[in-house]
Every structure is written in C-alpha cells, then in structure tokens.
Design a protein around this motif. Structure first.
Motif, mmCIF file in Angstrom:
data_model
loop_
_atom_site.group_PDB
_atom_site.id
_atom_site.type_symbol
_atom_site.label_atom_id
_atom_site.label_comp_id
_atom_site.label_asym_id
_atom_site.label_seq_id
_atom_site.Cartn_x
_atom_site.Cartn_y
_atom_site.Cartn_z
ATOM 1 N N GLY A 297 0.789 -1.231 0.000
ATOM 2 C CA GLY A 297 0.000 0.000 0.000
ATOM 3 C C GLY A 297 0.816 1.274 0.000
ATOM 4 O O GLY A 297 0.319 2.340 0.378
ATOM 5 N N ALA A 298 2.071 1.209 -0.434
ATOM 6 C CA ALA A 298 2.922 2.402 -0.465
ATOM 7 C C ALA A 298 2.411 3.407 -1.490
ATOM 8 O O ALA A 298 1.945 3.037 -2.568
ATOM 9 N N SER A 299 2.545 4.694 -1.151
ATOM 10 C CA SER A 299 2.145 5.766 -2.072
ATOM 11 C C SER A 299 3.258 6.117 -3.047
ATOM 12 O O SER A 299 3.116 7.025 -3.868
ATOM 13 N N GLY A 300 4.370 5.424 -2.941
ATOM 14 C CA GLY A 300 5.510 5.658 -3.816
ATOM 15 C C GLY A 300 6.749 5.072 -3.182
ATOM 16 O O GLY A 300 6.693 4.409 -2.139
ATOM 17 N N VAL A 301 7.889 5.308 -3.812
ATOM 18 C CA VAL A 301 9.181 4.869 -3.270
ATOM 19 C C VAL A 301 9.906 6.101 -2.755
ATOM 20 O O VAL A 301 10.178 7.035 -3.507
ATOM 21 N N GLY A 302 10.196 6.113 -1.454
ATOM 22 C CA GLY A 302 10.890 7.249 -0.855
ATOM 23 C C GLY A 302 12.392 7.112 -0.905
ATOM 24 O O GLY A 302 13.122 8.079 -0.716
ATOM 25 N N LEU A 303 12.880 5.877 -1.167
ATOM 26 C CA LEU A 303 14.322 5.636 -1.220
ATOM 27 C C LEU A 303 14.608 4.374 -2.023
ATOM 28 O O LEU A 303 14.310 3.262 -1.588
ATOM 29 N N PHE A 304 15.165 4.552 -3.223
ATOM 30 C CA PHE A 304 15.668 3.439 -4.031
ATOM 31 C C PHE A 304 17.183 3.468 -3.857
ATOM 32 O O PHE A 304 17.859 4.361 -4.349
ATOM 33 N N ARG A 305 17.709 2.472 -3.123
ATOM 34 C CA ARG A 305 19.153 2.431 -2.843
ATOM 35 C C ARG A 305 19.882 1.883 -4.058
ATOM 36 O O ARG A 305 20.088 0.679 -4.183
ATOM 37 N N SER A 306 20.338 2.759 -4.927
ATOM 38 C CA SER A 306 20.878 2.329 -6.221
ATOM 39 C C SER A 306 22.200 1.584 -6.121
ATOM 40 O O SER A 306 22.604 0.895 -7.058
ATOM 41 N N GLU A 307 22.898 1.685 -4.968
ATOM 42 C CA GLU A 307 24.214 1.052 -4.869
ATOM 43 C C GLU A 307 24.160 -0.459 -5.002
ATOM 44 O O GLU A 307 25.156 -1.097 -5.362
ATOM 45 N N PHE A 308 22.990 -1.070 -4.734
ATOM 46 C CA PHE A 308 22.907 -2.524 -4.843
ATOM 47 C C PHE A 308 23.036 -2.983 -6.302
ATOM 48 O O PHE A 308 23.412 -4.116 -6.567
ATOM 49 N N LEU A 309 22.751 -2.094 -7.252
ATOM 50 C CA LEU A 309 22.969 -2.423 -8.664
ATOM 51 C C LEU A 309 24.460 -2.517 -8.952
ATOM 52 O O LEU A 309 24.886 -3.228 -9.861
ATOM 53 N N PHE A 310 25.250 -1.772 -8.194
ATOM 54 C CA PHE A 310 26.692 -1.741 -8.399
ATOM 55 C C PHE A 310 27.399 -2.857 -7.631
ATOM 56 O O PHE A 310 28.451 -3.322 -8.039
ATOM 57 N N MET A 311 26.813 -3.278 -6.504
ATOM 58 C CA MET A 311 27.504 -4.202 -5.609
ATOM 59 C C MET A 311 27.208 -5.665 -5.880
ATOM 60 O O MET A 311 28.064 -6.510 -5.728
ATOM 61 N N GLU A 312 25.977 -5.995 -6.257
ATOM 62 C CA GLU A 312 25.607 -7.413 -6.426
ATOM 63 C C GLU A 312 25.979 -7.898 -7.821
ATOM 64 O O GLU A 312 25.142 -8.105 -8.674
ATOM 65 N N ARG A 313 27.289 -8.033 -8.062
ATOM 66 C CA ARG A 313 27.765 -8.332 -9.403
ATOM 67 C C ARG A 313 28.751 -9.488 -9.380
ATOM 68 O O ARG A 313 29.836 -9.432 -9.928
ATOM 69 N N SER A 314 28.389 -10.566 -8.670
ATOM 70 C CA SER A 314 29.243 -11.743 -8.561
ATOM 71 C C SER A 314 29.549 -12.317 -9.937
ATOM 72 O O SER A 314 28.686 -12.402 -10.805
ATOM 73 N N GLY A 315 30.815 -12.669 -10.143
ATOM 74 C CA GLY A 315 31.206 -13.269 -11.411
ATOM 75 C C GLY A 315 31.457 -12.253 -12.506
ATOM 76 O O GLY A 315 31.824 -12.593 -13.611
ATOM 77 N N GLN A 316 31.295 -10.958 -12.200
ATOM 78 C CA GLN A 316 31.508 -9.933 -13.210
ATOM 79 C C GLN A 316 32.713 -9.061 -12.860
ATOM 80 O O GLN A 316 32.912 -8.003 -13.435
ATOM 81 N N GLU A 317 33.508 -9.529 -11.901
ATOM 82 C CA GLU A 317 34.697 -8.813 -11.457
ATOM 83 C C GLU A 317 34.366 -7.361 -11.111
ATOM 84 O O GLU A 317 35.139 -6.452 -11.288
ATOM 85 N N HIS A 318 33.125 -7.170 -10.624
ATOM 86 C CA HIS A 318 32.677 -5.862 -10.174
ATOM 87 C C HIS A 318 32.812 -4.789 -11.255
ATOM 88 O O HIS A 318 33.064 -3.625 -10.970
ATOM 89 N N LYS A 319 32.659 -5.190 -12.504
ATOM 90 C CA LYS A 319 32.588 -4.216 -13.582
ATOM 91 C C LYS A 319 31.358 -3.347 -13.341
ATOM 92 O O LYS A 319 30.280 -3.846 -13.044
ATOM 93 N N LEU A 320 31.520 -2.042 -13.471
ATOM 94 C CA LEU A 320 30.416 -1.139 -13.166
ATOM 95 C C LEU A 320 29.280 -1.300 -14.167
ATOM 96 O O LEU A 320 29.514 -1.557 -15.349
ATOM 97 N N PRO A 321 28.036 -1.155 -13.714
ATOM 98 C CA PRO A 321 26.908 -1.291 -14.635
ATOM 99 C C PRO A 321 26.898 -0.167 -15.664
ATOM 100 O O PRO A 321 27.191 0.988 -15.332
ATOM 101 N N SER A 322 26.562 -0.501 -16.889
ATOM 102 C CA SER A 322 26.523 0.496 -17.952
ATOM 103 C C SER A 322 25.325 1.415 -17.781
ATOM 104 O O SER A 322 24.412 1.147 -16.986
ATOM 105 N N GLU A 323 25.295 2.487 -18.548
ATOM 106 C CA GLU A 323 24.139 3.389 -18.523
ATOM 107 C C GLU A 323 22.870 2.637 -18.907
ATOM 108 O O GLU A 323 21.817 2.815 -18.292
ATOM 109 N N GLU A 324 22.984 1.778 -19.906
ATOM 110 C CA GLU A 324 21.803 1.056 -20.387
ATOM 111 C C GLU A 324 21.275 0.104 -19.313
ATOM 112 O O GLU A 324 20.060 -0.004 -19.093
ATOM 113 N N GLU A 325 22.195 -0.585 -18.619
ATOM 114 C CA GLU A 325 21.789 -1.513 -17.562
ATOM 115 C C GLU A 325 21.100 -0.765 -16.420
ATOM 116 O O GLU A 325 20.064 -1.202 -15.903
ATOM 117 N N GLN A 326 21.679 0.377 -16.043
ATOM 118 C CA GLN A 326 21.065 1.174 -14.982
ATOM 119 C C GLN A 326 19.703 1.708 -15.427
ATOM 120 O O GLN A 326 18.724 1.660 -14.665
#
Length: 588
Positions: A297-326
């Motif tokens: 029943g949330a009226s929206g998202v007050g906080l999307f913690r974007s760092e998890f897109l950068f951190m949960e990258r097992s097997g990718q040698e922590h290569k940063l996510p591209s603009e398209e992926e983000q």
C-alpha cells in the motif's frame, strides 16, 4: 532445568518460540604441527584445494539465491568471495606453510589472528565488520580442511513443535544463513553483532524475530533447550515455565491476528483523525521490490538504494553497470510503481558498502570518501548514473536524491553535472523529464544546521536518521559495546529534527524521513506531531505505521510533543512519549 532470562540488542520485532539449535563454529584452536620439507608443497596444495572448494560453494550459494531472498544477502556473499580472493587470505597462509612449515590449518589461523589483531587496534565500523567477515570465511575453509560436518539444523522429529528451531550462534555468516531457507526456523540469537550486523539486517528483511549482542548466550544455552525470543524487548527466556510459555503463545496468536487485520488497511489513506494526510513511502533496493511496495500500500518509493545495482555483481569482477543496464533497472522500478513517484538515491558507496574491499585503505571510511564525495571524484561514473535516472523519468515521476551532502560546492557541482547530463540527452534526442526534482539527504549534523543553503537550491529534503544519529552522537551503531548509546530520543537528535522540519516548512520545501525512525511505530505520533508528513520505510512496516496514524489526533498530541522538545531529561522524554502513545488506543 531452571528458567533464566538473557538480555541483548533487539533488531527486529515479534515473538519466537522453539527449540535451540546451536550452530558451532569451526574451532580456531586447530591442531598445530610441523610438516617435513618434502611435504610442504602437498600441504600448500591441500590449503589451495580447500580455498577453491569454498569459492565454489559461495558461488553456488549466490547462484541459487531465490528471488525472494533479502537483497542484502547477495552483497554480503560478494564480500566473502572478494575476501577469499584477497592475497592476505588466499596467499599469505601459503607463504607461512613454505617459510615456517606449519600445517595448513595452523597457517590459516595464524594469518587470521594477525589480521584480527590489526583490526582490533582500529575502532571503526567498516573495518570491524570486515574482521567478522574474514573470520567467517576462515571458518568455512577450516570446515573443509578438518572435514567438519555441515551444522545446518534439520528437524529431528522430537515433537510437532520441533520444526520451530531457533538458531543460537556466536555469529552467523550470510552464506550459512542462506542454507536455512529450506529449513523451518523461528528466530536467531547471537553472541555478537549490533543493529547493522548481517544477522540483524537479514532478520529484519525476513521479518524473523532476533536478538543479537548477547555476549555468551551460545555457552549458556544448551542444545534443544526451549527458548522464547521477545524481540521487541531484546529478551531471550531459556527453559521457560509452562505458564510463561502459554502466556507467550497467546501473545503470538494475538500478534498474528493483528497482522492479518492490518493487511486490510492497504487501500485506506493514512489520514489522522483530524484530517491530516501523511504520505507513506517504501524503501527498496532492487526494481523487483516495487511489487512488494505496491502490495503493502505504499504511495511511492521514498528511497531506491541504487548502490545494490553496483555491488551485487558476482562473477563480473565488479565491472560497473553500464548506462543502459542502470536505465533498464530504474525504468523497471518506475513502471512497477504504476504512476507513483520513485525517489532514486545516487550511488552511496564507501564505509560499510565498498565497491571493492581493496579499493580504499583509510583509517575511517565512514568519515572518508563516500557517497557524494566519491561520486564527485568520479564524474564520469556519476554522469552515467544521472543520465540513466533522467532517461527513466520519461516513464513516470522520478526524484533524484543526493546522499551525504554538507557543503555548498557539493550542491553546485551536482546541479552542474545534472545540467550537463540534460544537455547531452537533449543533443541525442533522448526523452526525459526536464523538471525532475533534486533533493539532498540530511544525515550530517552540519547539513542540518546549515539548511538555508539547501532549501535555496534544491527541491526537497530527506532525512537519513541512522547516519544523522551516528554522526551526531559520535558512536559506531554496529558496535555492540557502544550500541546502548545509539539513542533516537537523545535531545540533540530531537532538536535537529525539529530544526529541519521547521526550516523546511517555512521555506515551503517538502521534507521526509527515510531512516530507521520512520519505521518505528513508537515514534510515529512524535514525528507527525513535529510536522513530518512523509515517512519512508521497509514495505513490511507500512501497515502498522498506517494504523498508528489512523488512530492519531494531532491536536491532542501537540502538548506532549512540546513537552518532549522542551525537555533534556531522558526519563521525562520517555515517560511523555509513553503517555502520548496511550492516546486514542481504539482500533480503527
């Protein structure tokens, strides 16, 4: 056996009743012996094989993470993979075998002891957490070397209640915790840990009762003891009497009925009894969490913690996510919220959230290069993220939230980079909302005390109470030795919050709370009485907070709020808060 009670740090809510299952760590006092010169390389290979097996186990656990697993778990397991690959763990013990002729177990423990001693000298949240991680990784290697049996609990059929097991341990690694997903368990009790230990974070995410920082519970509690966890009070009752057991079972049933009843409030607006609407938002880590936010029943998202897109990258040698992926991730969250606003916090790494555990070597990362400070030193990385967020704004209402701001030049540089991103997208004929609101997280005392420079240049404010409390009180909230000093009702914290909401109101700029205080139902009336009209929290907490708002009459609350803000005595503050909570106890 006589009943007794243990006190610890409450990190989640609810009541758990079940049998104790002791999770024994691999003994660090391993066998010590010297190997002959001709056996040295064989011993090196034995340790290398054990490390390789653990690496394979961790990769397998990561790959098998179920979709509904807490998002933090992937990041924690990534950290363990990185530690396992670090030369200080994977290579230094091999050198000890070759130079000192120690057996593999002895060499590993010797190196871990040296690392632990180094970390003990630096009292810092991030480094101390890494010490626990290194010890957990070492224990996994030792279990392979010594052939220790897997100690994950299994239902042993003692009686119909034996499936409700309570895990008792010195500490629980995230990898071990994932092995519990196929086993019925009711709660966690650990000797170590604080509000932000792995066990605390995961138990909150799963909604499972837990008490941490108990000191020596794993030595006082015996296998199969009956336990009651009262995680609201931070209490564990060992070998309860039949009368106490029955009382807690009744409370458990009542809590379950209350949760079911709260679910019916999903579509009810959060409006006080005197007609004031409070916007309840959800905190999310990944795009798929939007569905849970909507369901709650949330009226929206007050906080999307974007760092998890950068951190949960097992097997990718922590290569940063591209603009398209983000962009695809942000767009998925925006579309998932079906027209409700999504506030995306820009990359907040550093301190306890490193992109790479070997990336920085500073004495206190919590006070070092993190969040906006990090992003401004990596303008291309920051620009890529800003472009992706702006592109997502073409698919629904988006807000950009900048963490850890404290200086005027940080605001100016950030706004200049956002303007640059807009120009680039315009030149490429890519769609975006030209009027995306930009806001700052207020989590440094300096920012709270210098708000005029924020309200003149930005569109909204969001308070991160966890860091604001930590920095204001100069304590490490993850350290169980000083965790009792972490106090969200400290007069300094309440005065800062009052200053922020009053200043924002005069400037006619929206202000929300997205830290832990927003999800604490004990504080709901206090915060709304102070003037806060937006609260953002984990989706699971929304129904309970909504019910508190529905049962609140703000005019009646005001005298209590004023008394609390005038007081500097902790006892008076807590007594007044308790009296305020007794107002309007009727169920909506």
């Amino acid at each position: 056996m006589a009943s007794f009670t243990l006190q610890g740090i409450p990190v989640s809510r609810g009541i758990a009743i079940g049998r104790a299952h002791l999770l024994r760590p691999a003994a660090l006092d391993v066998e010590h012996y010297l190997v002959a010169q001709e056996q040295v390389e064989a011993e090196v290979l034995r340790l290398q094989a054990a490390i390789a097996q653990v690496h394979k186990e961790l990769q397998s656990i990561w790959a098998d993470l179920p979709q509904d697993a807490p998002t933090e778990l992937g990041a924690f397991i990534d950290v363990h993979v990185l530690i396992l690959s670090d030369p200080m763990v994977s290579e230094a013990p091999l050198d000890i075998i070759r130079s000192r002729h120690y057996n593999a177990e002895w060499a590993l423990v010797t190196q871990v002891d040296e690392l632990s001693a180094q970390f003990d000298e630096i009292e810092d949240e991030y480094l101390r957490e890494r010490k626990a991680d290194i010890q957990q990784v070492a224990e996994r290697i030792l279990k392979v070397l010594t052939g220790s049996a897997n100690s994950v609990p299994r239902s042993d059929g003692i009686d119909e209640r034996s499936a409700n097991m309570i895990v008792v341990a010195r500490d629980i690694s995230p990898a071990d915790m994932m092995q519990f997903r196929d086993v019925a368990f009711a709660g966690f009790v650990t000797d170590e840990g604080g509000q932000n230990s792995h066990t605390a974070i995961v138990s909150r995410s799963l909604g499972i009762p837990a008490v941490v920082g108990m000191g020596n519970a794993s030595h006082l509690i015996e296998q199969d003891d009956w336990l009651i966890i009262d995680s609201d009070a931070g209490v564990v009752i060992v070998a309860p009497t039949s009368l106490v057991l029955e009382q807690y079972r009744e409370r458990q049933v009542l809590l379950q009925k209350q949760r079911k009843k709260l679910g019916k409030l999903k579509k009810t607006p959060a409006i006080t009894q005197d007609g004031v609407e409070v916007t309840l938002l959800a905190n999310i880590e990944l795009p798929e969490d939007a569905a849970h936010a909507l369901d709650a029943g949330a009226s929206g998202v007050g906080l999307f913690r974007s760092e998890f897109l950068f951190m949960e990258r097992s097997g990718q040698e922590h290569k940063l996510p591209s603009e398209e992926e983000q962009f695809e991730a942000y767009r998925a969250a925006v579309l998932g919220m079906k027209g409700r606003p999504v506030t995306i916090r820009t990359l907040d790494v550093g301190a306890d959230k490193p992109l790479d555990t070997t990336e920085h070597n500073i004495l206190n990362p919590a006070l070092g290069l993190r969040a906006i400070r990090y992003c401004l030193t990596e303008p291309q990385l920051f620009l890529t993220q800003l472009r992706a967020i702006l592109r997502a704004s073409a698919f629904g209402p988006v807000k950009i939230l900048i963490p850890m701001m404290a200086h005027s030049f940080e605001i100016d540089q950030t706004l200049n980079l956002i303007a640059q991103a807009k120009k680039e997208l315009q030149a490429e004929s890519k769609e975006f909302d030209a009027n995306v609101p930009v806001g700052a997280m207020i989590e440094i005392p300096a920012a709270a005390l210098a708000l005029p420079m924020f309200v003149k240049k930005l569109d909204f404010l969001s308070i991160g109470t966890n860091d604001l409390i930590q920095y204001t009180l100069a304590i490490d909230r993850a350290d169980h030795e000083v965790a009792h000093l972490y106090d969200d009702l400290h007069p300094a914290i309440l005065q800062l919050l009052h200053t922020i909401v009053t200043t924002a109101e005069k400037a006619e700029i929206p202000v929300s709370i997205c830290g832990g205080m927003a999800g604490d139902v004990r504080l709901t009336r206090l915060l709304t009485g102070m003037g806060f009209r937006e609260l953002s929290m984990p989706a699971a907490l929304l129904p309970e907070i909504k019910q508190a708002i529905l049962n609140t009459h703000l005019e009646n609350v005001q005298p209590y709020v004023k008394k609390i803000l005038r007081s500097y005595e902790p006892v008076v503050i807590r007594e007044t808060l308790a009296a305020m909570e007794m107002l309007g106890q009727t169920v909506h």
